[in-house]
Enzyme design. Structure first.
Site, PDB file in Angstrom:
ATOM      1  N   LYS A   1       0.844  -1.191   0.000  1.00  0.00           N
ATOM      2  CA  LYS A   1       0.000   0.000   0.000  1.00  0.00           C
ATOM      3  C   LYS A   1       0.881   1.244   0.000  1.00  0.00           C
ATOM      4  CE  LYS A   1      -3.956  -1.923   2.569  1.00  0.00           C
ATOM      5  NZ  LYS A   1      -5.014  -1.700   1.580  1.00  0.00           N
TER       6      LYS A   1
ATOM      7  N   ARG B   1     -10.134 -11.757   2.026  1.00  0.00           N
ATOM      8  CA  ARG B   1     -10.968 -12.835   1.484  1.00  0.00           C
ATOM      9  C   ARG B   1     -10.219 -14.161   1.473  1.00  0.00           C
ATOM     10  NH1 ARG B   1     -11.704  -9.504  -3.975  1.00  0.00           N
ATOM     11  NH2 ARG B   1     -11.323  -7.838  -2.485  1.00  0.00           N
TER      12      ARG B   1
HETATM   13  N1  BES Z   1      -8.144  -3.943   4.475  1.00  0.00           N
HETATM   14  C1  BES Z   1      -8.338  -3.550   3.128  1.00  0.00           C
HETATM   15  C2  BES Z   1      -9.673  -2.863   2.901  1.00  0.00           C
HETATM   16  C3  BES Z   1      -9.771  -1.437   3.368  1.00  0.00           C
HETATM   17  C4  BES Z   1      -9.261  -0.416   2.603  1.00  0.00           C
HETATM   18  C5  BES Z   1     -10.464  -1.130   4.509  1.00  0.00           C
HETATM   19  C6  BES Z   1      -9.397   0.886   3.018  1.00  0.00           C
HETATM   20  C7  BES Z   1     -10.621   0.167   4.910  1.00  0.00           C
HETATM   21  C8  BES Z   1     -10.078   1.188   4.163  1.00  0.00           C
HETATM   22  C9  BES Z   1      -8.306  -4.762   2.216  1.00  0.00           C
HETATM   23  O1  BES Z   1      -7.471  -5.794   2.610  1.00  0.00           O
HETATM   24  C10 BES Z   1      -7.805  -4.290   0.890  1.00  0.00           C
HETATM   25  O2  BES Z   1      -6.679  -3.899   0.819  1.00  0.00           O
HETATM   26  N2  BES Z   1      -8.678  -4.321  -0.118  1.00  0.00           N
HETATM   27  C11 BES Z   1      -8.333  -3.867  -1.409  1.00  0.00           C
HETATM   28  C12 BES Z   1      -8.867  -4.878  -2.383  1.00  0.00           C
HETATM   29  C13 BES Z   1      -8.372  -4.681  -3.779  1.00  0.00           C
HETATM   30  C14 BES Z   1      -6.900  -5.020  -3.864  1.00  0.00           C
HETATM   31  C15 BES Z   1      -9.163  -5.564  -4.702  1.00  0.00           C
HETATM   32  C16 BES Z   1      -9.004  -2.516  -1.611  1.00  0.00           C
HETATM   33  O3  BES Z   1     -10.125  -2.316  -1.154  1.00  0.00           O
HETATM   34  O4  BES Z   1      -8.362  -1.640  -2.204  1.00  0.00           O
HETATM   35 MN    MN Z   2      -5.487  -5.529   1.886  1.00  0.00          MN
END
Ligand code: BES
Ligand code: MN
Ligand code: ZN
Length: 493
Positions: free
Chosen positions: A274, A348
Site C-alpha cells: 500500500k 478474502r
Molecule cells: N483492508 C483492506 C480494505 C480497506 C481499505 C479497509 C481501506 C478500509 C479502508 C483490504 O485488505 C484491501 O486492501 N482491499 C483492497 C482490495 C483490492 C486489492 C481488490 C481494496 O479495497 O483496495
Molecule cells: Mn489488503
C-alpha cells in the site's frame, strides 16, 4: 467502561454530582419540569431568553440551581418533538456523554430514559442511553502513561429507569463490555496486537467464562487442514498465524450460530504494498475479529439460550522474501484453487479458509462474518452503514432489523451471479480480485463460493469499524448489530 445502576429518585431531589435532563424545543420533559418548578421557573426563563432552547445538539451545564439537590444540572437539547426518533435520542445521549466526560465528577444520573421515544420501549431507552454515554466516555489508555493527578473521571452512571427496565440495564452491561473489548483491541497498535495477542484475548474470555471452550490452531495444524490461502497471507510475517475457535453452549442440542471475523493485525498490502496514506490505519484491519469476539463476549455474558461459535483467522500481511506473490495459485481448505492477482486482497483469502472450516466442522444454522474487506464499500456507503450481503433474504432481513434496533445499521448490496465472471481465472478455479467495478460485491461473491450450502451473510465493515483521522478510535461496530441479532435469535426460539 461505566458502571450502570437504576435510579428511582426525582431529578430535583437526587443525590448526584450531576443530574442530566432533556428538553424539547418548545416543551419540557417531566424531569425538566420538576427542576423548573423547584427552581422558580429558571428553565423557562432560559428558554424564553433564547439561552437554551432545547435545539438538538446543544447542551448547558448549570451550577447551584436553587431548590435542586444536585450541584450540577446538565440540560440536553432533544430538538423538535415531531422530529424526535431513536437516532435523535441516541445522539442527545451521546452529547450528554461528551459533556460528562469533561466534568470533574465520578458519577452522574440521567433522566433521559424517561423520555418517550416512538417505536421503542423503556428497556431500549435505558440500554441506548447507557451505551451512548459509555461510548462517549471511552478513552484509549493501553499505551499511555497513567493519568496520575488527572481530575476524577466519570465511572458510574445512574439511569432513571423505572421498575421494569432491568433487562435493558443487563443488556447495556453486556453490550458495553463487548463494545469496549472490540474498541480496545481495535485501537491497540499492531506491534502489540498480534495474532498471538488476539488468541490470548480469546483465552481471557474463555478463562472468565466456565463453559466456554477455546481451541487455537497453529501453523502446523493449518497445514494439515490444507488451509493454503490463510497460510499464504501469513507467510511474509514474523508473527505466526493463529486460527481461534471459541465455543459456547447455551442452547442444548441445537445447531450453533457462527460468527467469523477478519483478523489481519496489520495490512501492508504485502508485495502489492500500500502507498503512504493508505497503510497508516491498517492496524484496524482486525476489527472484524475484534467485533465477533466482542459480540461473543456479550452473548456469553447474557447467557443467551443459543449455541454459538466464533472463529477468527488472525494473520499479518507483510512483504518479505517468504511472502506470497501476485500470480501464485493457492490450494484452499475447501479444495478450490485461487489465483492471487493482488496480495492486498488478503482478507478474502484468510476468510475463505476460515469460512469453509466453520461450515464443515460446525454445520451452523446461520453464519455471519464481519470484515474490513474493501475500500469500495467505503466509497459506496461511507461510515454510516455496513455493507450487508446475503443470498438468504430471511437472514438478511434479520440482520437489517438488528441493525436498526441497535442503531448500528447495515445496508444490503447485491450478491448476484451476474458479477461472477469478474472473478474468472485462466489458472485456477477463481481469482482473488474482480477488477475495478463493484469491488465490495465481487469480494462478497468470492466469499460466497466457500459457504455454499450454509445460510450465510457477510458484513463489510471497512467504513464503519473506526473513525478515520489521527485521533479516530475503533467504533466497536458491528458489535451492537451482531449482539442484537443473537439476542433476537435466543428470544425467537
Ligand atoms: N483492508 C483492506 C480494505 C480497506 C481499505 C479497509 C481501506 C478500509 C479502508 C483490504 O485488505 C484491501 O486492501 N482491499 C483492497 C482490495 C483490492 C486489492 C481488490 C481494496 O479495497 O483496495
Ligand atoms: Mn489488503
Ligand atoms: Zn485488509
Amino acid at each position: 467502561m461505566l458502571e450502570f445502576s437504576p435510579s428511582s429518585a426525582g431529578a430535583e431531589t437526587a443525590d448526584t454530582p450531576c443530574a442530566v435532563v432533556g428538553l424539547f424545543e418548545g416543551a419540557m420533559t417531566e424531569a425538566a419540569s420538576a427542576i423548573d418548578r423547584v427552581a422558580g421557573g429558571a428553565l423557562a426563563r432560559l428558554r424564553d431568553s433564547g439561552d437554551f432552547t432545547g435545539k438538538a445538539g446543544t447542551t448547558l451545564v448549570l451550577h447551584g440551581v436553587a431548590g435542586v439537590k444536585a450541584p450540577r444540572v446538565l440540560l440536553v437539547g432533544l430538538g423538535r418533538r415531531e422530529e424526535f426518533d431513536g437516532h435523535a435520542y441516541a445522539r442527545a445521549c451521546g452529547e450528554a456523554g461528551n459533556v460528562l466526560k469533561g466534568l470533574p465528577i465520578k458519577s452522574a444520573a440521567a433522566w433521559l430514559p424517561q423520555v418517550e421515544v416512538p417505536g421503542h420501549d423503556a428497556d431500549w431507552r435505558v440500554r441506548t442511553c447507557a451505551l451512548a454515554i459509555d461510548h462517549a466516555c471511552f478513552r484509549y489508555t493501553a499505551t499511555l502513561k497513567p493519568a496520575n493527578g488527572d481530575a476524577p473521571r466519570l465511572a458510574k452512571l445512574e439511569l432513571a429507569a423505572g421498575a421494569d427496565a432491568g433487562r435493558g440495564l443487563e443488556q447495556a452491561r453486556a453490550l458495553a463490555r463487548g463494545v469496549a473489548c472490540a474498541r480496545e483491541l481495535g485501537c491497540l497498535p499492531p506491534n502489540l496486537c498480534t495474532p498471538a495477542h488476539l488468541a490470548a484475548q480469546a483465552k481471557t474470555i474463555a478463562d472468565e467464562h466456565p463453559g466456554v471452550k477455546l481451541e487455537v490452531l497453529e501453523r502446523e495444524q493449518m497445514q494439515q487442514l490444507g488451509m493454503g490461502a490463510l497460510l499464504a497471507v501469513a507467510s511474509g510475517s514474523a508473527n505466526p498465524p493463529r486460527l481461534i475457535v471459541l465455543e459456547y453452549r447455551g442452547g442444548g442440542e441445537a445447531k450453533p450460530f457462527a460468527l467469523v471475523g477478519k483478523g489481519v493485525t496489520f495490512d501492508t498490502g504485502g508485495m502489492n504494498l500500500k502507498p503512504t496514506g493508505s497503510m497508516e490505519e491498517m492496524k484496524y484491519d482486525m476489527c472484524g475479529a475484534a467485533s465477533v469476539l466482542g459480540a461473543f463476549l456479550a452473548a456469553v455474558e447474557l447467557k443467551l439460550a443459543i449455541n454459538l461459535v466464533c472463529v477468527v483467522p488472525a494473520v499479518e500481511n507483510m512483504p518479505d522474501g517468504a511472502s506470497y506473490r501476485p500470480s501464485d495459485v493457492l490450494h484452499t481448505h475447501a479444495g478450490i484453487t485461487v489465483e492471487v492477482l493482488n496480495t492486498d486482497a488478503e482478507g478474502r483469502l484468510i476468510l475463505c479458509d476460515a469460512l469453509a472450516y466453520t461450515c464443515r466442522r460446525f454445520q451452523p444454522q446461520a453464519l455471519v462474518d464481519a470484515a474490513t474487506l474493501t475500500g469500495a464499500c467505503v466509497i459506496a456507503l461511507g461510515k454510516h452503514a455496513s455493507g450487508l450481503f446475503s443470498a438468504d433474504d430471511a437472514l438478511a432481513e434479520q440482520l437489517l432489523r438488528a441493525g436498526s434496533e441497535s442503531l448500528d445499521r447495515a445496508w444490503r448490496l447485491p450478491l448476484w451471479n451476474d458479477y461472477r465472471n469478474q472473478l474468472e481465472s485462466a489458472f485456477a478455479d477463481i481469482a482473488n480480485i474482480g477488477g475495478k467495478s463493484a469491488g465490495a460485491v465481487t469480494a462478497a461473491l468470492f466469499l460466497s463460493r466457500f459457504t455454499e450450502g450454509t445460510r450465510w451473510a457477510h458484513l463489510d465493515i471497512a467504513g464503519t469499524a473506526w473513525n478515520e483521522g489521527r485521533k479516530g478510535y475503533a467504533t466497536g461496530r458491528p458489535v451492537p448489530l451482531l449482539a442484537q441479532w443473537l439476542i433476537d435469535r435466543a428470544e425467537s426460539r
